[in-house]
Design a protein around this motif. Sequence first.
Motif, PDB file in Angstrom:
ATOM      1  N   MET A   1       0.797  -1.171   0.000  1.00 21.83           N
ATOM      2  CA  MET A   1       0.000   0.000   0.000  1.00 21.83           C
ATOM      3  C   MET A   1       0.846   1.243   0.000  1.00 21.83           C
ATOM      4  N   THR A   2       2.032   1.170   0.465  1.00 17.88           N
ATOM      5  CA  THR A   2       2.873   2.363   0.384  1.00 17.88           C
ATOM      6  C   THR A   2       4.034   2.085  -0.487  1.00 17.88           C
ATOM      7  N   GLU A   3       4.759   2.226  -1.039  1.00 17.17           N
ATOM      8  CA  GLU A   3       6.085   2.039  -1.532  1.00 17.17           C
ATOM      9  C   GLU A   3       6.185   2.719  -2.839  1.00 17.17           C
ATOM     10  N   THR A   4       7.420   2.837  -3.162  1.00 20.23           N
ATOM     11  CA  THR A   4       7.868   3.420  -4.392  1.00 20.23           C
ATOM     12  C   THR A   4       6.763   3.381  -5.408  1.00 20.23           C
ATOM     13  N   GLN A   5       7.095   3.250  -6.660  1.00 16.85           N
ATOM     14  CA  GLN A   5       6.105   3.382  -7.706  1.00 16.85           C
ATOM     15  C   GLN A   5       4.964   2.403  -7.527  1.00 16.85           C
ATOM     16  N   ASN A   6       5.227   1.259  -6.920  1.00 15.90           N
ATOM     17  CA  ASN A   6       4.254   0.183  -7.016  1.00 15.90           C
ATOM     18  C   ASN A   6       3.379   0.025  -5.811  1.00 15.90           C
ATOM     19  N   SER A   7       3.780   0.525  -4.659  1.00 15.77           N
ATOM     20  CA  SER A   7       3.167   0.060  -3.481  1.00 15.77           C
ATOM     21  C   SER A   7       1.690   0.327  -3.436  1.00 15.77           C
ATOM     22  N   SER A   8       0.955  -0.566  -2.808  1.00 13.20           N
ATOM     23  CA  SER A   8      -0.479  -0.472  -2.703  1.00 13.20           C
ATOM     24  C   SER A   8      -0.902  -1.324  -1.547  1.00 13.20           C
ATOM     25  N   ALA A   9      -2.150  -1.459  -1.365  1.00 15.56           N
ATOM     26  CA  ALA A   9      -2.587  -2.464  -0.423  1.00 15.56           C
ATOM     27  C   ALA A   9      -2.708  -3.755  -1.159  1.00 15.56           C
ATOM     28  N   GLY A  10      -2.571  -3.722  -2.392  1.00 12.36           N
ATOM     29  CA  GLY A  10      -2.283  -4.810  -3.307  1.00 12.36           C
ATOM     30  C   GLY A  10      -1.160  -4.194  -4.021  1.00 12.36           C
ATOM     31  N   PRO A  11      -0.906  -4.280  -5.334  1.00  6.79           N
ATOM     32  CA  PRO A  11       0.122  -3.402  -5.827  1.00  6.79           C
ATOM     33  C   PRO A  11      -0.396  -2.016  -5.583  1.00  6.79           C
ATOM     34  N   SER A  12      -0.037  -1.922  -4.394  1.00  2.63           N
ATOM     35  CA  SER A  12      -0.833  -0.773  -4.018  1.00  2.63           C
ATOM     36  C   SER A  12      -0.546   0.193  -4.993  1.00  2.63           C
ATOM     37  N   ARG A 359       0.014   5.027  -9.713  1.00  3.41           N
ATOM     38  CA  ARG A 359      -1.085   4.860  -8.777  1.00  3.41           C
ATOM     39  C   ARG A 359      -1.828   6.164  -8.533  1.00  3.41           C
ATOM     40  N   ARG A 360      -3.176   6.065  -8.422  1.00  3.53           N
ATOM     41  CA  ARG A 360      -4.031   7.215  -8.093  1.00  3.53           C
ATOM     42  C   ARG A 360      -5.068   6.799  -7.044  1.00  3.53           C
ATOM     43  N   GLY A 361      -4.645   6.139  -5.994  1.00  4.95           N
ATOM     44  CA  GLY A 361      -5.588   5.607  -5.032  1.00  4.95           C
ATOM     45  C   GLY A 361      -6.192   6.661  -4.117  1.00  4.95           C
ATOM     46  N   TYR A 362      -7.325   6.285  -3.497  1.00  4.52           N
ATOM     47  CA  TYR A 362      -8.026   7.134  -2.528  1.00  4.52           C
ATOM     48  C   TYR A 362      -8.479   6.293  -1.347  1.00  4.52           C
ATOM     49  N   SER A 363      -8.505   6.908  -0.165  1.00  2.50           N
ATOM     50  CA  SER A 363      -9.104   6.267   0.994  1.00  2.50           C
ATOM     51  C   SER A 363     -10.626   6.359   0.900  1.00  2.50           C
ATOM     52  N   PHE A 364     -11.310   5.450   1.599  1.00  2.13           N
ATOM     53  CA  PHE A 364     -12.765   5.532   1.668  1.00  2.13           C
ATOM     54  C   PHE A 364     -13.231   5.080   3.046  1.00  2.13           C
ATOM     55  N   THR A 365     -14.352   5.607   3.481  1.00  2.00           N
ATOM     56  CA  THR A 365     -15.084   5.094   4.633  1.00  2.00           C
ATOM     57  C   THR A 365     -16.552   5.080   4.245  1.00  2.00           C
ATOM     58  N   ASP A 366     -17.186   3.938   4.394  1.00  2.00           N
ATOM     59  CA  ASP A 366     -18.591   3.771   4.029  1.00  2.00           C
ATOM     60  C   ASP A 366     -19.401   3.321   5.240  1.00  2.00           C
ATOM     61  N   GLY A 367     -19.317   4.074   6.331  1.00  2.00           N
ATOM     62  CA  GLY A 367     -20.061   3.733   7.532  1.00  2.00           C
ATOM     63  C   GLY A 367     -19.448   2.547   8.256  1.00  2.00           C
ATOM     64  N   THR A 368     -20.304   1.681   8.798  1.00  2.00           N
ATOM     65  CA  THR A 368     -19.840   0.511   9.525  1.00  2.00           C
ATOM     66  C   THR A 368     -20.389  -0.748   8.857  1.00  2.00           C
ATOM     67  N   ASP A 369     -19.855  -1.881   9.285  1.00  2.00           N
ATOM     68  CA  ASP A 369     -20.230  -3.146   8.650  1.00  2.00           C
ATOM     69  C   ASP A 369     -21.358  -3.867   9.369  1.00  2.00           C
ATOM     70  N   GLY A 370     -22.005  -3.205  10.324  1.00  2.00           N
ATOM     71  CA  GLY A 370     -23.075  -3.815  11.088  1.00  2.00           C
ATOM     72  C   GLY A 370     -22.594  -4.523  12.337  1.00  2.00           C
ATOM     73  N   LEU A 371     -21.280  -4.644  12.483  1.00  2.00           N
ATOM     74  CA  LEU A 371     -20.697  -5.293  13.659  1.00  2.00           C
ATOM     75  C   LEU A 371     -19.855  -4.306  14.468  1.00  2.00           C
ATOM     76  N   GLY A 372     -20.064  -3.023  14.209  1.00  2.00           N
ATOM     77  CA  GLY A 372     -19.337  -2.000  14.950  1.00  2.00           C
ATOM     78  C   GLY A 372     -17.960  -1.689  14.418  1.00  2.00           C
ATOM     79  N   LEU A 381      -6.332   2.536  -7.556  1.00  2.00           N
ATOM     80  CA  LEU A 381      -6.392   2.767  -9.002  1.00  2.00           C
ATOM     81  C   LEU A 381      -4.976   2.765  -9.536  1.00  2.00           C
ATOM     82  N   ALA A 382      -4.708   1.929 -10.538  1.00  2.00           N
ATOM     83  CA  ALA A 382      -3.365   1.839 -11.100  1.00  2.00           C
ATOM     84  C   ALA A 382      -3.435   1.844 -12.614  1.00  2.00           C
ATOM     85  N   TYR A 383      -2.657   2.726 -13.222  1.00  2.00           N
ATOM     86  CA  TYR A 383      -2.554   2.810 -14.680  1.00  2.00           C
ATOM     87  C   TYR A 383      -1.235   2.205 -15.127  1.00  2.00           C
ATOM     88  N   GLN A 384      -1.276   1.515 -16.256  1.00  2.00           N
ATOM     89  CA  GLN A 384      -0.091   0.839 -16.760  1.00  2.00           C
ATOM     90  C   GLN A 384      -0.236   0.577 -18.254  1.00  2.00           C
TER      91      GLN A 384
END
Length: 438
Positions: A1-12, A359-372, A381-384
């Motif tokens: 999720m973080t790193e040089t050109q590639n990092s992501s939370a996947g390739p982040s 990479r052009r990623g963004y954070s998101f929060t969509d409320g809660t998952d019903g379990l607190g 988002l990754a372009y290649q």
Amino acid sequence: MTETQNSSAGPSAGAGPQAGTGAQAAPSRRAVIGWGGAGLALGAVAAGGVAVATSGDGDGAGGPGAAAGGAVEFHGAHQAGIATPVQDRLHFAAFDVKTDDRAAFVRMLKDWTAAARRMTAGRVVGEGAYGGPAEAPPDDTGEALGLPPSRLTLTIGFGPSLFEKFGLADRRPAALVDLPKFPGDNLERSRTGGDLCIQACADDPQVAVHAIRNLARIGFGKAAIRWSQLGFGKTSSTTPDAQTPRNLFGFKDGTRNIAGTETDRLEKFVWVGDSDGGPKDAWMRGGSYLVARRIRMNIETWDRTPLQEQEDIFGRDKGEGAPAGKAKEHDAPFLKAMKPDAHVRLAHPDSNDGITILRRGYSFTDGTDGLGRLEAGLFFLAYQRDPRKGFIPLQHRLAAQDALNEYIQHVGSAVFAVPPGVRDANDWWGRTLLSEEA
């Protein structure tokens, strides 16, 4: 999720006033009926769209370097929203095509282009949100009246499933492959795939949402939103002197992402070139390929993890962002100083035969998952230039070995061919693919 050109939370992942918009003929008041009429706004909201609009009918405020009000040039060899300096907000929408009439689909893309040209310049759609005939719905939904362009960019992409329609099977690029199932994937069908996508980025969330809402409205009966995602807090930057943003785990993300000014690296890793593919792929030259992944973060588990373990997982310190054993964020990393399963070590180009993505990623929060627990994470988002040589091999490695996998899960996924830019006022999104003359 973080790193040089590639990092992501996947390739982040050229500011300036919009040119040529004043000469663009506004769609007629009657065209609004063809754009879906009064039922469209309701349809967009029901499908998950929201609303954003552009400011008045001026030529767009600000110029190069305008912080939050200026217009980004819509026309160019490449679509804006890829190498463009990353804006603060995102509204991303994937669409399903609902018509089998090729002419109607092309007409929609032309109408979308005309609307995008005006909205990115800070202008209203068509004849505006008020002042027209009382018996007809207005051309613009109006919620962005009085707002500046806010560096709005609109970027379109075509998914693999589109090429099953309109006799386009022989035009599907070789690089537009279906993504494989990676270890650990838990993809939700309701957040996966799509015939088309629109990426709306802006510095004002209302401007971004208005843009998607109005395109959904124009496309009523021909395209419908399949899924969408709002994002905030960009997690990477394409501006070399900008401060590196942080993800929701609190770490700097994308320290050595490709910069919009690095034309040589963009040509090498991002833009489709003359040598890519065969004759059927020629329409993609100057375009790129986008991989979108919705990555859920297990925030509560991470927040109970000791600081040293967090830093070992990433391979960077949390404060400065320096790689393990170094003092400054931009110091060249010594990968062997990191744990073998550290995210940075596994994602770095030196560990992956030079694989580099933008990479052009963004954070998101969509409320809660019903379990607190927070329903939160990274919309990656990754372009290649070719996913077969970029995201796919990189994600195979990360999915199998990355220590970060204990805290994340990929729950949504899509891949799109992003065509070249709209060259001038007579051009339109998808012309190189759908115009017989092209």
